[in-house]
Enzyme design. Sequence first.
Site, short mmCIF file in Angstrom:
data_model
loop_
_atom_site.label_atom_id
_atom_site.label_comp_id
_atom_site.label_asym_id
_atom_site.label_seq_id
_atom_site.Cartn_x
_atom_site.Cartn_y
_atom_site.Cartn_z
N ASN A 9 0.86 -1.19 0.00
CA ASN A 9 0.00 0.00 0.00
C ASN A 9 0.89 1.24 0.00
O ASN A 9 1.42 1.62 1.03
CB ASN A 9 -0.92 -0.03 1.24
CG ASN A 9 -1.78 1.22 1.33
OD1 ASN A 9 -1.83 2.02 0.40
ND2 ASN A 9 -2.46 1.38 2.45
N LYS A 11 0.04 4.25 -0.40
CA LYS A 11 -0.65 5.46 0.11
C LYS A 11 -0.42 6.62 -0.86
O LYS A 11 -0.43 6.40 -2.07
CB LYS A 11 -0.17 5.75 1.54
CG LYS A 11 -0.32 4.52 2.45
CD LYS A 11 -0.07 4.79 3.91
CE LYS A 11 -0.26 3.50 4.71
NZ LYS A 11 -0.12 3.67 6.14
N HIS A 101 -9.70 1.80 5.40
CA HIS A 101 -8.39 2.05 6.01
C HIS A 101 -8.56 3.15 7.07
O HIS A 101 -9.30 4.11 6.86
CB HIS A 101 -7.38 2.47 4.95
CG HIS A 101 -5.96 2.40 5.44
ND1 HIS A 101 -5.45 3.33 6.32
CD2 HIS A 101 -4.97 1.50 5.23
CE1 HIS A 101 -4.20 3.01 6.61
NE2 HIS A 101 -3.88 1.90 5.96
N GLU A 103 -6.81 5.54 7.83
CA GLU A 103 -6.50 6.90 7.35
C GLU A 103 -7.68 7.51 6.61
O GLU A 103 -7.90 8.72 6.65
CB GLU A 103 -5.23 6.86 6.47
CG GLU A 103 -3.99 6.65 7.33
CD GLU A 103 -2.84 5.94 6.64
OE1 GLU A 103 -2.86 5.81 5.40
OE2 GLU A 103 -1.92 5.49 7.36
N GLU A 173 -5.57 -4.10 11.12
CA GLU A 173 -4.51 -3.08 11.19
C GLU A 173 -4.75 -2.21 12.42
O GLU A 173 -5.45 -1.18 12.32
CB GLU A 173 -4.55 -2.19 9.94
CG GLU A 173 -4.10 -2.85 8.67
CD GLU A 173 -3.53 -1.83 7.69
OE1 GLU A 173 -2.40 -2.03 7.25
OE2 GLU A 173 -4.21 -0.83 7.38
N GLY A 179 2.61 2.80 11.12
CA GLY A 179 3.64 3.84 11.01
C GLY A 179 4.34 4.19 12.31
O GLY A 179 5.01 5.22 12.40
N SER A 218 3.40 -1.60 10.71
CA SER A 218 4.85 -1.60 10.98
C SER A 218 5.54 -2.91 10.62
O SER A 218 6.38 -3.41 11.37
CB SER A 218 5.11 -1.25 12.46
OG SER A 218 4.75 0.09 12.70
P1 13P Z 1 2.97 0.86 7.86
O1 13P Z 1 3.46 -0.44 7.30
O2 13P Z 1 3.72 2.05 7.34
O3 13P Z 1 2.87 0.80 9.35
O4 13P Z 1 1.46 1.06 7.31
C1 13P Z 1 0.57 0.03 7.43
C2 13P Z 1 -0.63 0.35 6.62
O5 13P Z 1 -1.33 1.30 6.91
C3 13P Z 1 -0.89 -0.47 5.44
O6 13P Z 1 -2.17 -0.26 4.94
#
Ligand code: 13P
Length: 257
Positions: A9, A11, A101, A103, A173, A179, A218
């Site tokens: 992903n 983003k 997600h 976010e 997640e 992150g 992560s």
């Molecule tokens: P990270 O791997 O950067 O923690 O992000 C995970 C994520 O949001 C994948 O959709």
Amino acid sequence: MKNITIICNWKLNGNKKLINIFLKKLINFFKTLDEHKKKYIKVIFSPPILYLDYSYKIINKNKEIYLCSQNVDINENGSFTGEISAKMLKDIGVSYVILGHSERRKYHNESDYDISEKFFSVKNNELTPILCIGENLNDYENLKTEKICISQINTIIKKYGIEIMFNSIIAYEPIWAIGTGNYASKEHINKVFNFIKNYLNSFCDNINNKIKFYYGGSISSYNSEDLINNNIIDGLLIGKSSLYIDEILNIINNYIK
Ligand code: 13P
């Protein structure tokens, strides 16, 4: 050895040059892999939507790499300026769509109801939804993980029935793991998935054969082996580390070595 899927992903990151380098290295890597090992690994690439068509042309007929959208609209067409539909994603060769997600829940106020409508549209167009669920740190500390996760799935089941969940992916997640460098322990992930599976099994038999369960938060080449080998997960949903092709190749190599 079980089959493992790795979702990259990206983003809001990347450009044509980086995508070209990433995908060409990945395609070349799969070419060097023997047929026996190849069948255990699948990569799902999710760049910003704008680059899906460009990526499709690079991937071409490669059987190990699939494309995924990071979002979709509820509607299939009409006067909805700025949106893209599941029908359009299907038209350009996309196979998967990430939904819910954290976010998007946070920055775009997406509710469980919105996500359920998107889920329906994705399934209706024969694409595979990747439903992201997970609790924030406060809920984790107050032992509300399972309650939050079930409520995020329930809106969809209550509206459309358990059958709509079949052949989809549930990605756990935890928000506190995204992150931050703090990934969930194998005990925690297994506990959450066992709870969800038991809950879903109360609607139908054999949920394991009908839904795939992924973990995200992560993940890097330092913890991927541990996560894959000691968990009941079918795949990894990777953010930051997925921007680096060498990290992805390390993760695959660590698994199939
Ligand atoms: P990270 O791997 O950067 O923690 O992000 C995970 C994520 O949001 C994948 O959709």
